[in-house]
Structure formats: structure tokens, C-alpha cells
Design a protein around this motif. Sequence first.
Motif, PDB file in Angstrom:
ATOM      1  N   UNK A  13       0.801  -1.218   0.000  1.00 19.81           N
ATOM      2  CA  UNK A  13       0.000   0.000   0.000  1.00 19.81           C
ATOM      3  C   UNK A  13       0.841   1.278   0.000  1.00 19.81           C
ATOM      4  N   UNK A  14       2.036   1.236   0.579  1.00 19.20           N
ATOM      5  CA  UNK A  14       2.797   2.479   0.702  1.00 19.20           C
ATOM      6  C   UNK A  14       4.138   2.450  -0.028  1.00 19.20           C
ATOM      7  N   UNK A  15       4.486   1.333  -0.659  1.00 24.78           N
ATOM      8  CA  UNK A  15       5.758   1.262  -1.387  1.00 24.78           C
ATOM      9  C   UNK A  15       5.573   0.426  -2.649  1.00 24.78           C
ATOM     10  N   UNK A  16       4.547   0.784  -3.415  1.00 24.05           N
ATOM     11  CA  UNK A  16       4.204  -0.024  -4.584  1.00 24.05           C
ATOM     12  C   UNK A  16       5.293  -0.009  -5.652  1.00 24.05           C
ATOM     13  N   UNK A  17       6.079   1.039  -5.733  1.00 22.39           N
ATOM     14  CA  UNK A  17       7.128   1.101  -6.755  1.00 22.39           C
ATOM     15  C   UNK A  17       8.145  -0.007  -6.543  1.00 22.39           C
ATOM     16  N   UNK A  31      -8.789  -6.571  -3.620  1.00 25.61           N
ATOM     17  CA  UNK A  31      -8.767  -7.028  -4.998  1.00 25.61           C
ATOM     18  C   UNK A  31      -8.109  -6.000  -5.912  1.00 25.61           C
ATOM     19  N   UNK A  32      -8.280  -4.712  -5.605  1.00 25.53           N
ATOM     20  CA  UNK A  32      -7.666  -3.675  -6.428  1.00 25.53           C
ATOM     21  C   UNK A  32      -6.145  -3.755  -6.381  1.00 25.53           C
ATOM     22  N   UNK A  33      -5.598  -4.008  -5.207  1.00 30.92           N
ATOM     23  CA  UNK A  33      -4.141  -4.126  -5.064  1.00 30.92           C
ATOM     24  C   UNK A  33      -3.649  -5.388  -5.766  1.00 30.92           C
ATOM     25  N   UNK A  34      -4.365  -6.482  -5.587  1.00 31.86           N
ATOM     26  CA  UNK A  34      -3.983  -7.721  -6.269  1.00 31.86           C
ATOM     27  C   UNK A  34      -3.961  -7.513  -7.782  1.00 31.86           C
ATOM     28  N   UNK A  35      -4.992  -6.883  -8.299  1.00 28.83           N
ATOM     29  CA  UNK A  35      -5.088  -6.662  -9.741  1.00 28.83           C
ATOM     30  C   UNK A  35      -3.946  -5.791 -10.239  1.00 28.83           C
ATOM     31  N   UNK A  36      -3.628  -4.762  -9.500  1.00 30.75           N
ATOM     32  CA  UNK A  36      -2.581  -3.833  -9.909  1.00 30.75           C
ATOM     33  C   UNK A  36      -1.193  -4.469  -9.904  1.00 30.75           C
ATOM     34  N   UNK A  37      -0.899  -5.293  -8.912  1.00 28.32           N
ATOM     35  CA  UNK A  37       0.471  -5.754  -8.702  1.00 28.32           C
ATOM     36  C   UNK A  37       0.745  -7.191  -9.175  1.00 28.32           C
ATOM     37  N   UNK A  38      -0.286  -8.033  -9.250  1.00 31.36           N
ATOM     38  CA  UNK A  38      -0.029  -9.456  -9.477  1.00 31.36           C
ATOM     39  C   UNK A  38      -0.774 -10.063 -10.664  1.00 31.36           C
ATOM     40  N   UNK A  39      -1.936  -9.552 -10.984  1.00 27.56           N
ATOM     41  CA  UNK A  39      -2.833 -10.215 -11.934  1.00 27.56           C
ATOM     42  C   UNK A  39      -2.174 -10.464 -13.295  1.00 27.56           C
ATOM     43  N   UNK A  40      -1.573  -9.463 -13.892  1.00 32.33           N
ATOM     44  CA  UNK A  40      -0.999  -9.615 -15.236  1.00 32.33           C
ATOM     45  C   UNK A  40       0.170 -10.590 -15.236  1.00 32.33           C
ATOM     46  N   UNK A  41       0.933 -10.607 -14.153  1.00 36.69           N
ATOM     47  CA  UNK A  41       2.070 -11.529 -14.074  1.00 36.69           C
ATOM     48  C   UNK A  41       1.596 -12.981 -14.028  1.00 36.69           C
ATOM     49  N   UNK A  42       0.584 -13.252 -13.208  1.00 32.85           N
ATOM     50  CA  UNK A  42       0.108 -14.630 -13.127  1.00 32.85           C
ATOM     51  C   UNK A  42      -0.563 -15.055 -14.427  1.00 32.85           C
ATOM     52  N   UNK A  78     -10.980 -13.500  -5.068  1.00 33.38           N
ATOM     53  CA  UNK A  78      -9.978 -13.568  -6.134  1.00 33.38           C
ATOM     54  C   UNK A  78     -10.290 -14.625  -7.192  1.00 33.38           C
ATOM     55  N   UNK A  79     -11.254 -15.502  -6.921  1.00 36.84           N
ATOM     56  CA  UNK A  79     -11.483 -16.617  -7.845  1.00 36.84           C
ATOM     57  C   UNK A  79     -11.821 -16.157  -9.267  1.00 36.84           C
ATOM     58  N   UNK A  80     -12.654 -15.141  -9.466  1.00 37.77           N
ATOM     59  CA  UNK A  80     -12.869 -14.688 -10.847  1.00 37.77           C
ATOM     60  C   UNK A  80     -11.582 -14.225 -11.525  1.00 37.77           C
ATOM     61  N   UNK A  81     -10.709 -13.558 -10.797  1.00 37.24           N
ATOM     62  CA  UNK A  81      -9.433 -13.123 -11.363  1.00 37.24           C
ATOM     63  C   UNK A  81      -8.555 -14.309 -11.709  1.00 37.24           C
TER      64      UNK A  81
END
Length: 417
Positions: free
Chosen positions: A226-230, A277-288, A314-317
Amino acid sequence: MTSRERVQTALHHKQPDRVPIDLGATPSSGISAIAHARLMVHMKSNDPTLVYDVVQQLAQPGNALIDRLGVDILDIGRQFNDFPEEWREFQMTDKYKAYYPGWFKPVLNERGVWTNTHKDGTVIAVKPAGATFYDQAFFPWVDGYPDSRKGMEEALDEAMDRVLWSNMVHSPWDHAADDGFWDTLRARTITLREESDKALLVVCGSNLFEWGTFLRRMDNFLMDLYIDKDNVAILMELLMERHMKTLEKVCDSVGDLVDVLRFGDDLGMDSGPFMGLDVYTELFHSHRKKLCSFVHENSSMKTFLHSCGSIYQFLPSLIDEGMDIINPLQTNCLNMEPERVKAEFGQDICFWGGGMDPREILNKGTPERVRAEVFRRLDILTPGGGYVFNNIHNIMPDVPPENILSLFDAVQEYSRK
């Protein structure tokens, strides 16, 4: 049907001739070494207890036990460390003896604590007196990330090697540095496929979220999201470079021989996921999604994700990412009731696990209660295929042998009916 046909049928969402069964094909669907040793005594078997996963202290089920329990899936890692001289005897926390791979040499101190040390002298794993598995004792980046992308890239491999999950890895990956490993992996997998009709599985972690927790420690990494996404984004990109190289070699080596490839990444706890879910989508979804796409495009393997906890949101993602299978289906977590997830997602993803309450029934109930609970859950999870039976995660040391046998006998009895 052969075991391989049975598993493949279920994973294509069709009804097989009986419920497919797993024990020990993955390090999240196995049996603790202590429970295994007690089971062997109960069964009057002379089969040794071989601890192939030293972190979790999991036993590698022998062929006789696999046949007795009706198991349909094998981990190709069992083709390694296959000579007696590659194992050495040790005393478990319980009274029973077992065997470690020869390369693993923990040290016991005067307080009864077992420790394992990196080659640089860092203590990376600890098993306290009376404990039944190893805890991570060193977090390489607990005080912060390297100060640049280049610094992170240069330091990452060394940091990962000082984490117990990488340094004390189970077979076949404990031989990954051997000369000709990939050719050997293929040759031994061919042999296993020719000698057995079982479905075959390869473990290829490719963890993302979990590597952040291994490096930074759970509390720090959850804040980082949440505070060090970069820095998290940079870490994910560097991990993906390494995961894709390994995945390419796995697909090239055994992608035409193995039925299932297992990824791992615990995303949930009892009360919900570790992040929104928003954080998961932003940081992990495309990689998986990239990981799953590569497997599907370059092999005949199904993709399998091990994730503990409440991951309902997360199941739909995960389905969108191309994940074929979810394990362990931890049904005692928020929104993870078997009736709910089967009804909502059973047509789109397969469930591998969820066959028993491991906290109250399997370890504390009678064999009769275990049998009844297996029947209840199979009534929910098996219609239309898309299901492989296993306990929720590994069978723990406190599970009585009678309940282990009742667990698997009930599945076979259910299938006969």
C-alpha cells in the motif's frame, strides 16, 4: 479408466469412473513424517519414512501406501534421491526415526533446537524443541529494499538463496544445480510415465506475493503493498524474469509428459485475503496471467495454484488468468463453503482438496465421523467432475492412523456406491 485417464477426465470437467485421489503429489497435499511413521507402524509396514520436504517435514509416500490408498497422482520429484545411500537416518520430534536427504545436515544444540545454516554462516531455519517443522529465521531485506533497481537486481539471487524455501528445497529442485539436470529430469519422467499409469505433476512454485513476504517479512511486505508499490512492482518484474526462465525449461523438458504444473502463492487467511482485490489486480494479476498463458501455449499441462485461506474474492481473477485448478480449497475460511464455491465457480475451475475438516474432525473425530464427513463433501464437490480428492492441506502429526485410513477408504467406498 487408468489413474491418468481418471485425473484427466475430472480436470476436463467430466465425470470419471471414480473420484481421483491425491496424497503426496504436492507439498500442500501430503503427509507429515510423524503421521507417516505412525501409519506405517499401524499398518505393520516396513516402509521407511523419507522426509523429502525438510522444511515442512513431509514424507514421500511409498508405492505400497499409494496402492493401498488408491492414489492417482505422482510428483515427478520422487524419481530423485532414489538410492538408499542418498538418505541418512535421524530422530524425529516423536519417538520414530526417519531419513533426510544426505545434503541436509541440521545441527542440534543443547536446548533441543535444530538449526540449519547458510554457507555464509547465517542461520536461516530453526525448529524449536518439540516443533514438527522449520521456521524461517532470516529475512534478507527486513530492513529495506536495495536502494535502486540495479541494486535490487544484483542482490536478489543471493537474497533468495538465503531464504529457507529456496535453500532447503524439496526434490527434484534440490538437484537443479547438477550437471545435465534438465536432461535427467526428462529421462526420469519418461521412465515414471512408462512404469506407472498415474497422472504426473511437477511443482514449479513461481511465487510472487510470497516471495515478498520471504524477503521483507510478512508485516513489512503487507505495508509495502500500500505504501511502497514502486519497489513491489520492481521486485515482481525481477521475480518474473527468473520464473519465466525456469518455466521455459520446465515446459521444454517435461511439458509433453506431465499432466499438471503446480504454482504456489498463499493469498488468504481465515478471515479474508491478504490484500484488496484492487491491489492484487494492480500488482499481481498480469504476471500470473503471463505464467498461465506460457504453460498453456508451450505444454499440455494444466495449471494448478496452491493458495491457502479465503480467496473467494480472487477466484474470478484467477479464472481469468487461466488457472485450471485451485488447492487446497480451505473450506473453513470466510466465504469458502464448498456448496458456495462449487455452485459459483465449479464450471470454470477445478478444485483439488477440501475433502475434510482438518482442524476438528480428521484429527479429533472418530473414523466413523471422518467417513460421514467425506461422504457429505463428495456429494457437494464431485458432480460434473472438476474435482480431485485430498485433505485440506497436509495431514498433520496429530492425526490418528485409523482416521487416515478411514479418510481414503471412504473415498473408495463412495465411488463404489
